[in-house]
Write a protein that holds these residues in place. Structure first.
Motif, PDB file in Angstrom:
ATOM      1  N   ASP A 107       0.786  -1.128   0.052  1.00 32.67           N
ATOM      2  CA  ASP A 107       0.022  -0.097   0.150  1.00 32.67           C
ATOM      3  C   ASP A 107       0.944   1.306   0.034  1.00 32.67           C
ATOM      4  N   ASP A 108       2.053   1.158   0.926  1.00 32.61           N
ATOM      5  CA  ASP A 108       2.857   2.506   0.786  1.00 32.61           C
ATOM      6  C   ASP A 108       3.510   2.582  -0.583  1.00 32.61           C
ATOM      7  N   LEU A 109       3.805   1.397  -1.051  1.00 34.66           N
ATOM      8  CA  LEU A 109       4.691   1.785  -2.413  1.00 34.66           C
ATOM      9  C   LEU A 109       3.634   2.157  -3.598  1.00 34.66           C
ATOM     10  N   ILE A 110       2.265   1.677  -3.529  1.00 35.37           N
ATOM     11  CA  ILE A 110       1.340   2.156  -4.368  1.00 35.37           C
ATOM     12  C   ILE A 110       1.130   3.676  -4.569  1.00 35.37           C
ATOM     13  N   LEU A 111       1.124   4.164  -3.036  1.00 37.52           N
ATOM     14  CA  LEU A 111       1.256   5.623  -2.892  1.00 37.52           C
ATOM     15  C   LEU A 111       2.330   6.147  -3.465  1.00 37.52           C
ATOM     16  N   LEU A 112       3.685   5.766  -3.009  1.00 37.77           N
ATOM     17  CA  LEU A 112       4.673   6.430  -3.494  1.00 37.77           C
ATOM     18  C   LEU A 112       4.839   6.408  -5.017  1.00 37.77           C
ATOM     19  N   LEU A 113       4.558   5.245  -5.761  1.00 35.40           N
ATOM     20  CA  LEU A 113       4.683   5.484  -6.958  1.00 35.40           C
ATOM     21  C   LEU A 113       3.498   5.770  -8.108  1.00 35.40           C
ATOM     22  N   MET A 114       2.395   5.906  -7.473  1.00 31.33           N
ATOM     23  CA  MET A 114       1.142   6.512  -8.203  1.00 31.33           C
ATOM     24  C   MET A 114       0.895   7.802  -7.969  1.00 31.33           C
ATOM     25  N   ARG A 115       0.795   7.998  -6.491  1.00 28.36           N
ATOM     26  CA  ARG A 115       0.163   9.476  -6.104  1.00 28.36           C
ATOM     27  C   ARG A 115       1.337  10.454  -6.235  1.00 28.36           C
TER      28      ARG A 115
END
Length: 405
Positions: free
Chosen positions: A267-275
């Motif tokens: 979840d943290d990586l999705i936030l980092l990579l996409m947002r």
């Protein structure tokens, strides 16, 4: 794997090194040219030897003056070399300077001779070398490892056994190759890679590693994986750029699979990579470690690092080319990794010179690391905060610094 074997100043293509190598490898995998050192400049010969390198999987072997060239090629191609009584400073050896060789060639040798250590160089140094009688100290300052052996300058007793042992050592040291082995404030941040089943697997991807990977022949691999240990910038700061680069540089044909050690880190990586990084969904796949079904992967190992990332820091347990590999990532303790270690295992572990409480302090861990090595564990140190000091602390131990790519 191929071998480029370079003989000495007055040597022959089928020298003793070549004969020993023929007992270890198929003849078609050994390149051993006859070399005219007197009538050709170092620049020209290095160019010719470089043209003989047609694979990434090559080891350079050099005897005497051939060792000087093998060392240069090793540095140029970032590949290991085996040196037998290398002539480290040809411009100082009367045998060469008085041979009729052109003065400008001698000057090139002077200008091009190395003064810094080659961490990919494995050297055999004879105890009865009358041509280079004081060579040992130079070899120690220029090579990763130096072994005293019995023999003269051109004849090393049981040379085949010695070379075979060094090749095994090279294979061990190269199991994981590091794109950087420094801590957060170093010029090159900690990150490693290995290849298996025509897949490229990265352990973390800081920005400094991305800069190196993009120069590699990454297009040849069927799949690219990035295993993330935790989301600190010196471990994950280059992931977004890597995803974008691979996608567009491959003309939208190849994507990277990002492996998160847990659902929380995913979840943290999705936030980092996409947002934050602005990556598009189509550029990459992201999965958790328990979804990764590869024979080189065993498990993600939760560990303790910094309070703000509690329960979000991991190491990895891997099976690289049939070897038991434990990679700690950033950790303040060896506790979760101890049960995974046995004789023959490969441990890549933190070594901090400065005590912080969030990294493993080498002064406190040195006895345990040395004990593990004494029990057959191959111990490699990484995430170094003061490399020169750590080298001094481990100089008389079986511990090694992780090998740089």
């Amino acid at each position: 794997m191929k071998i480029l074997n370079l003989h000495g100043f007055m040597g022959e293509a089928d020298n003793k090194n070549c004969k020993a190598l023929c007992g270890l490898f198929p003849a078609e995998d050994i390149i051993s040219p006859k070399i005219d050192y007197i009538n050709n400049s170092p620049h020209k010969l290095l160019g010719e030897f470089s043209e003989m390198v047609d694979t990434d999987d090559i080891i350079f072997v050099g005897q005497s003056l051939g060792g000087w060239y093998a060392d240069k090629l090793s540095r140029r191609f970032r590949r290991p070399c085996v040196l037998t009584n290398p002539c480290n400073y040809p411009h100082e050896l009367e045998l060469i300077t008085s041979s009729g060789i052109a003065p400008e060639f001698v000057e090139q040798y002077r200008e091009m001779s190395a003064n810094d250590k080659n961490e990919r160089a494995y050297t055999l140094c004879s105890d009865a070398d009358t041509i280079l009688p004081d060579n040992y100290s130079d070899c120690v300052s220029l090579s990763r490892t130096v072994t005293r052996v019995c023999g003269s300058h051109s004849t090393i007793e049981n040379v085949g056994e010695h070379i075979s042992r060094l090749l095994t050592e090279i294979q061990n040291d190269s199991l994981l190759l590091f794109l950087g082995r420094g801590s957060a404030f170093a010029d090159e941040h900690n990150s490693a890679f290995f290849t298996e089943d025509n897949e490229l697997v990265l352990l973390d991807c800081p920005a400094t590693s991305y800069q190196k990977v993009k120069k590699m022949n990454w297009e040849q691999y069927d799949n690219i994986y990035i295993l993330i240990t935790h989301t600190h910038g010196d471990h994950s700061g280059g992931v977004g750029t890597m995803l974008q680069y691979v996608w567009f540089a491959s003309y939208m044909k190849k994507k990277v699979t990002v492996v998160a050690p847990s659902s929380e880190v995913k979840d943290d990586l999705i936030l980092l990579l996409m947002r934050i990084e602005g990556c598009e969904k189509e550029w990459f796949d992201i999965i958790t470690a328990d979804e990764l079904d590869k024979r080189w992967f065993i498990s993600a190992v939760p560990t303790v690092h910094v309070k703000p990332l509690e329960s979000r820091c991991f190491g990895y347990h891997l099976n690289v080319r049939g070897n038991n590999v434990v990679y700690t990532g950033d950790t303040a303790t060896l506790e979760p990794f101890r049960p995974l270690l046995k004789s023959g295992s490969f441990l890549y572990t933190e070594a901090a010179f400065y005590k912080s409480g969030v990294h493993m302090h080498l002064e406190e861990m040195l006895d345990e690391y040395t004990g593990l090595a004494g029990n057959g564990v191959h111990v490699y140190l990484m995430h170094l905060d003061a490399e020169e000091e750590i080298k001094k602390m481990t100089a008389d131990t079986p511990l090694q610094l992780a090998m740089l790519y």
